[in-house]
Design a protein around this motif. Structure first.
Motif, PDB file in Angstrom:
ATOM      1  N   ILE A 206       0.816  -1.212   0.000  1.00 36.54           N
ATOM      2  CA  ILE A 206       0.000   0.000   0.000  1.00 36.54           C
ATOM      3  C   ILE A 206       0.853   1.268   0.000  1.00 36.54           C
ATOM      4  O   ILE A 206       0.414   2.326  -0.451  1.00 36.54           O
TER       5      ILE A 206
ATOM      6  N   HIS B 247      -2.183   9.238  -6.236  1.00 36.36           N
ATOM      7  CA  HIS B 247      -2.145  10.653  -6.613  1.00 36.36           C
ATOM      8  C   HIS B 247      -2.773  10.928  -7.974  1.00 36.36           C
ATOM      9  O   HIS B 247      -3.280  12.020  -8.208  1.00 36.36           O
TER      10      HIS B 247
ATOM     11  N   MET C 200      -0.977  19.904   1.097  1.00 34.85           N
ATOM     12  CA  MET C 200       0.152  20.244   0.234  1.00 34.85           C
ATOM     13  C   MET C 200       1.421  20.425   1.049  1.00 34.85           C
ATOM     14  O   MET C 200       2.505  20.017   0.627  1.00 34.85           O
TER      15      MET C 200
ATOM     16  N   GLY D 263       2.647  17.075   1.927  1.00 33.25           N
ATOM     17  CA  GLY D 263       3.126  16.422   0.710  1.00 33.25           C
ATOM     18  C   GLY D 263       4.487  16.978   0.299  1.00 33.25           C
ATOM     19  O   GLY D 263       5.391  16.232  -0.085  1.00 33.25           O
TER      20      GLY D 263
ATOM     21  N   PHE E 107       7.145  15.544   2.520  1.00 26.11           N
ATOM     22  CA  PHE E 107       7.431  14.148   2.143  1.00 26.11           C
ATOM     23  C   PHE E 107       8.340  14.111   0.918  1.00 26.11           C
ATOM     24  O   PHE E 107       9.276  13.313   0.851  1.00 26.11           O
TER      25      PHE E 107
ATOM     26  N   HIS F 283      -1.563  13.609   6.359  1.00 26.13           N
ATOM     27  CA  HIS F 283      -1.648  14.057   4.963  1.00 26.13           C
ATOM     28  C   HIS F 283      -2.900  13.471   4.288  1.00 26.13           C
ATOM     29  O   HIS F 283      -3.661  14.188   3.631  1.00 26.13           O
TER      30      HIS F 283
HETATM   31  C1  HEM Z   1       1.746  18.760  -3.362  1.00 28.40           C
HETATM   32  C2  HEM Z   1       0.944  17.726  -3.496  1.00 28.40           C
HETATM   33  C3  HEM Z   1       1.245  16.356  -2.888  1.00 28.40           C
HETATM   34  C4  HEM Z   1       2.457  15.748  -2.713  1.00 28.40           C
HETATM   35  C5  HEM Z   1       3.831  16.280  -3.072  1.00 28.40           C
HETATM   36  C6  HEM Z   1       2.189  14.469  -2.107  1.00 28.40           C
HETATM   37  C7  HEM Z   1       3.174  13.559  -1.745  1.00 28.40           C
HETATM   38  C8  HEM Z   1       2.946  12.378  -1.101  1.00 28.40           C
HETATM   39  C9  HEM Z   1       3.962  11.430  -0.744  1.00 28.40           C
HETATM   40  C10 HEM Z   1       5.450  11.624  -1.001  1.00 28.40           C
HETATM   41  C11 HEM Z   1       3.339  10.385  -0.143  1.00 28.40           C
HETATM   42  C12 HEM Z   1       4.012   9.119   0.350  1.00 28.40           C
HETATM   43  C13 HEM Z   1       4.454   9.133   1.745  1.00 28.40           C
HETATM   44  C14 HEM Z   1       5.125   7.807   2.002  1.00 28.40           C
HETATM   45  O1  HEM Z   1       6.249   7.623   1.526  1.00 28.40           O
HETATM   46  O2  HEM Z   1       4.519   6.961   2.627  1.00 28.40           O
HETATM   47  C15 HEM Z   1       1.935  10.653  -0.132  1.00 28.40           C
HETATM   48  C16 HEM Z   1       0.975   9.786   0.366  1.00 28.40           C
HETATM   49  C17 HEM Z   1      -0.410  10.002   0.247  1.00 28.40           C
HETATM   50  N1  HEM Z   1      -1.020  11.100  -0.307  1.00 28.40           N
HETATM   51 FE1  HEM Z   1      -0.094  12.699  -1.131  1.00 28.40          FE
HETATM   52  N2  HEM Z   1       0.844  14.328  -1.942  1.00 28.40           N
HETATM   53  C18 HEM Z   1       0.230  15.459  -2.426  1.00 28.40           C
HETATM   54  C19 HEM Z   1      -1.128  15.710  -2.439  1.00 28.40           C
HETATM   55  C20 HEM Z   1      -2.113  14.836  -2.006  1.00 28.40           C
HETATM   56  C21 HEM Z   1      -3.532  15.104  -2.017  1.00 28.40           C
HETATM   57  C22 HEM Z   1      -4.193  16.403  -2.479  1.00 28.40           C
HETATM   58  C23 HEM Z   1      -4.147  13.991  -1.524  1.00 28.40           C
HETATM   59  C24 HEM Z   1      -5.613  13.704  -1.317  1.00 28.40           C
HETATM   60  C25 HEM Z   1      -6.576  14.446  -1.639  1.00 28.40           C
HETATM   61  C26 HEM Z   1      -3.118  13.039  -1.203  1.00 28.40           C
HETATM   62  C27 HEM Z   1      -3.351  11.774  -0.672  1.00 28.40           C
HETATM   63  C28 HEM Z   1      -2.392  10.908  -0.242  1.00 28.40           C
HETATM   64  C29 HEM Z   1      -2.652   9.625   0.370  1.00 28.40           C
HETATM   65  C30 HEM Z   1      -4.059   9.025   0.608  1.00 28.40           C
HETATM   66  C31 HEM Z   1      -1.416   9.055   0.682  1.00 28.40           C
HETATM   67  C32 HEM Z   1      -1.171   7.701   1.328  1.00 28.40           C
HETATM   68  C33 HEM Z   1      -0.927   6.736   0.204  1.00 28.40           C
HETATM   69  C34 HEM Z   1      -0.420   5.396   0.603  1.00 28.40           C
HETATM   70  O3  HEM Z   1       0.216   5.257   1.639  1.00 28.40           O
HETATM   71  O4  HEM Z   1      -0.631   4.473  -0.212  1.00 28.40           O
HETATM   72  N3  HEM Z   1      -1.888  13.579  -1.511  1.00 28.40           N
HETATM   73  N4  HEM Z   1       1.712  11.877  -0.729  1.00 28.40           N
END
Ligand code: HEM
Lengths: 106, 447
Positions: free
Chosen positions: B38, B48, B159, B162, B165, B189
């Motif tokens: 996951i 994403h 954001m 994100g 991260f 997040h």
């Molecule tokens: C600037 C925009 C964004 C960036 C750079 C970003 C980046 C990331 C990164 C790097 C992770 C992984 C963290 C890990 O290594 O476990 C992550 C996970 C996640 N993000 Fe984003 N994200 C952004 C926007 C969003 C938005 C707008 C949403 C939802 C509306 C979202 C939903 C999620 C979810 C649900 C996870 C968990 C996914 C998983 O573990 O499978 N993200 N995000």
């Protein structure tokens, strides 16, 4: 009936060309037209719409002006949009109300 | 003339649908979860594509059109919408490429992650500033607009996390603050994004849309304010509480429990208000969109029940993927698709027939659609979303992919209905293009 009453009736008839796109009926039967007054060759129309700020409202207003001006004897139209009193389904003509499936008594 | 129509709303919708279909096709092919972990990079690509590409783009497009309706004031800067579109799209592509690089599917260009994040943050900043200034200039805000304001704060928080991260993945520095945020703050997040941004905004807009479409009296301001307060606490507990917990090196459990409790209270009160809107509606006969939206509410309710059962039985960690899937497809995607089926024909009608109203006979919005034909696609979409959730829980990856294949068919069906509406295909000949009316273009609204 005076000439003026005839003219008002003619304008009201012309406004039946304008429909509310959502409800699919003309705005006269829907009760959107609150008042029509004639002053020389100017039609003053006061009307409403279901929702303030709805993008349809400005089109309705323009539509009302252009259909009023198609009536012979009308030179220009001055349309006022008001939400006071707000429109209520009770203002719909009874035949149309039944057709739209509105709940009675409101 | 017609200055109230947003030129780019349809373009945002089209891009959003393209991202949705692309993600669904990848899922059918077995890319990412559940075949991969996951948290695997492939899964992050899918997550994403759907959260940013599909849900957020569709939401932004809708807000550009609806925030002005909610506050009866034109958008602060129509001219920022296209640049935001370019930044968001380019940023998303770069971020996805960064995830692919992370997973070894591309050369190790990890700089793509912070690069994409920067573009995305710039894009959302333009969106949030545009909508935020429109709201700010319209104070005091009506109830539904307050939810949008809260949703915009939530998207900023999403954001920000994100972005952190992306930095942490670009330059891993074990023990640094940035790395500990990456290690622990993913739930914050995700909650800020899915619950804060998408769900809270949808709740706010739905108060207005449901009362408009069903001609129901507005919900009492005191009632919707309660929902707003609970959702603000839900968001605050997750984001502020969670951030403090991460900073002091504590676990997130307390913050997440508080947030979940407020989330439950939000949804309980919201359910009561929605039931009231349906009960008090003046327009007795429901249209397809208001009928289908009920199914997305049911999905949300089912997700709450599922989440509670999983939490009580201690199996949340094992099934969080299924839970998120149900929220993203059954609730958010179902809700947005059902509303697109209403909004696209309505905007198309205004664009085409608004300018000739009063000069020539015009069809009704209803004449642009064929509800009976469209119903089956929605039934397929919801049934397959629920089946896919169940198959995930039962550990049936192949069955899951088959269910997603059905979702692909349903999505194409709905897309085709929307294209037919844009092309006025179902409007009978004499009314279709009266003198003076111009046929709409598929992807950009003529204003
Ligand atoms: C600037 C925009 C964004 C960036 C750079 C970003 C980046 C990331 C990164 C790097 C992770 C992984 C963290 C890990 O290594 O476990 C992550 C996970 C996640 N993000 Fe984003 N994200 C952004 C926007 C969003 C938005 C707008 C949403 C939802 C509306 C979202 C939903 C999620 C979810 C649900 C996870 C968990 C996914 C998983 O573990 O499978 N993200 N995000």
């Amino acid at each position: 009936m005076t000439d003026r009453d005839d003219l008002i009736a003619a304008v009201r008839d012309a406004l039946r060309n304008v429909i509310d796109p959502e409800l699919g009926h003309n705005i006269v039967d829907l009760g959107f037209v609150y008042d029509i007054a004639i002053d020389g060759d100017v039609a003053h129309i006061t009307m409403t719409a279901t929702t303030p700020g709805c993008p349809a409202a400005s089109f309705l207003k323009e539509g009302v002006a252009s259909s009023a001006m198609q009536v012979e004897g009308i030179g220009s139209a001055d349309v006022t949009m008001t939400f006071d009193p707000p429109w209520r389904p009770a203002m719909i003509a009874p035949e149309v109300k039944a057709e739209l499936g509105f709940a009675e008594l409101n | 003339m017609g200055g109230n129509l947003c030129k780019w709303t349809i373009s945002y919708f089209a891009a959003a649908l393209a991202w949705l279909i692309a993600a669904e096709v990848l899922m059918v092919a077995g890319f990412g979860f559940p075949s991969a972990d996951i948290a695997a990079p492939d899964t992050l690509v899918l997550v994403h594509m759907i959260c940013l590409g599909w849900l957020s783009m569709a939401m932004c497009g809708a807000l550009f059109q609806f925030v002005p309706v909610l506050v009866s004031r034109p958008l602060h800067a129509e001219g920022w919408i296209l640049p935001a579109f370019v930044l968001l799209s380019a940023g998303l592509i770069a971020l996805l490429a960064g995830f692919l690089a992370l997973g070894g599917r591309m050369p190790p260009w990890l700089w793509l992650l912070p690069f994409g994040a920067t573009l995305l943050i710039a894009g959302f900043a333009l969106v949030a500033a545009n909508l935020g200034l429109t709201l700010w200039q319209s104070r005091p805000l009506p109830a539904s607009a307050r939810f949008v304001a809260l949703g915009l704060l939530a998207v900023c928080a999403t954001m920000a996390f994100g972005g952190i991260f992306a930095l942490a993945l670009f330059e891993p520095a074990p023990g640094s603050l940035v790395s500990s945020v990456l290690a622990s703050a993913v739930p914050i997040h995700a909650i800020a994004g899915l619950a804060g941004w998408l769900t809270v905004t949808a709740i706010g807009v739905s108060y207005r849309l449901l009362s408009m479409f069903m001609l129901a009296p507005d919900v009492d301001a005191g009632k919707s304010r309660l929902v707003w307060l609970f959702s603000a606490f839900m968001l605050g507990a997750a984001v502020i509480g969670g951030a403090v917990a991460v900073l002091v090196g504590q676990g997130l459990d307390l913050a997440l429990m508080l947030s979940a409790a407020c989330g439950l209270a939000t949804l309980a009160c919201y359910a009561r208000d929605v039931a009231e809107l349906y009960r008090k509606r003046k327009r007795r006969k429901l249209e397809l969109n208001t009928r289908m939206v009920v199914w997305s509410f049911a999905s949300l309710g089912a997700a709450v029940a599922l989440g509670a059962v999983l939490a009580i039985t201690g199996s949340l960690a094992a099934h969080v993927g299924a839970l998120v899937f149900l929220i993203v497809f059954g609730w958010l995607s179902g809700l947005i698709l059902a509303n697109l089926y209403k909004i696209v024909p309505f905007l198309t009608w205004l664009e085409t027939y608004g300018p000739v109203m009063g000069k020539a006979p015009t069809p009704r919005v209803h004449d642009l659609v064929a509800e009976r034909r469209a119903t089956k696609w929605f039934v397929m979409f919801f049934a397959a979303s629920w089946a896919a959730t169940a198959l995930l829980m039962l550990g049936q990856p192949l069955g899951f992919r088959i269910a997603i294949a059905v979702i692909v068919v349903a999505t194409f069906g709905i897309l085709q209905e929307l294209i037919r509406a844009r092309r006025l295909t179902d409007v009978a000949a004499p009314l279709r293009l009266p003198a003076g009316a111009l046929a709409p273009r598929l992807l950009i609204t003529r204003t």
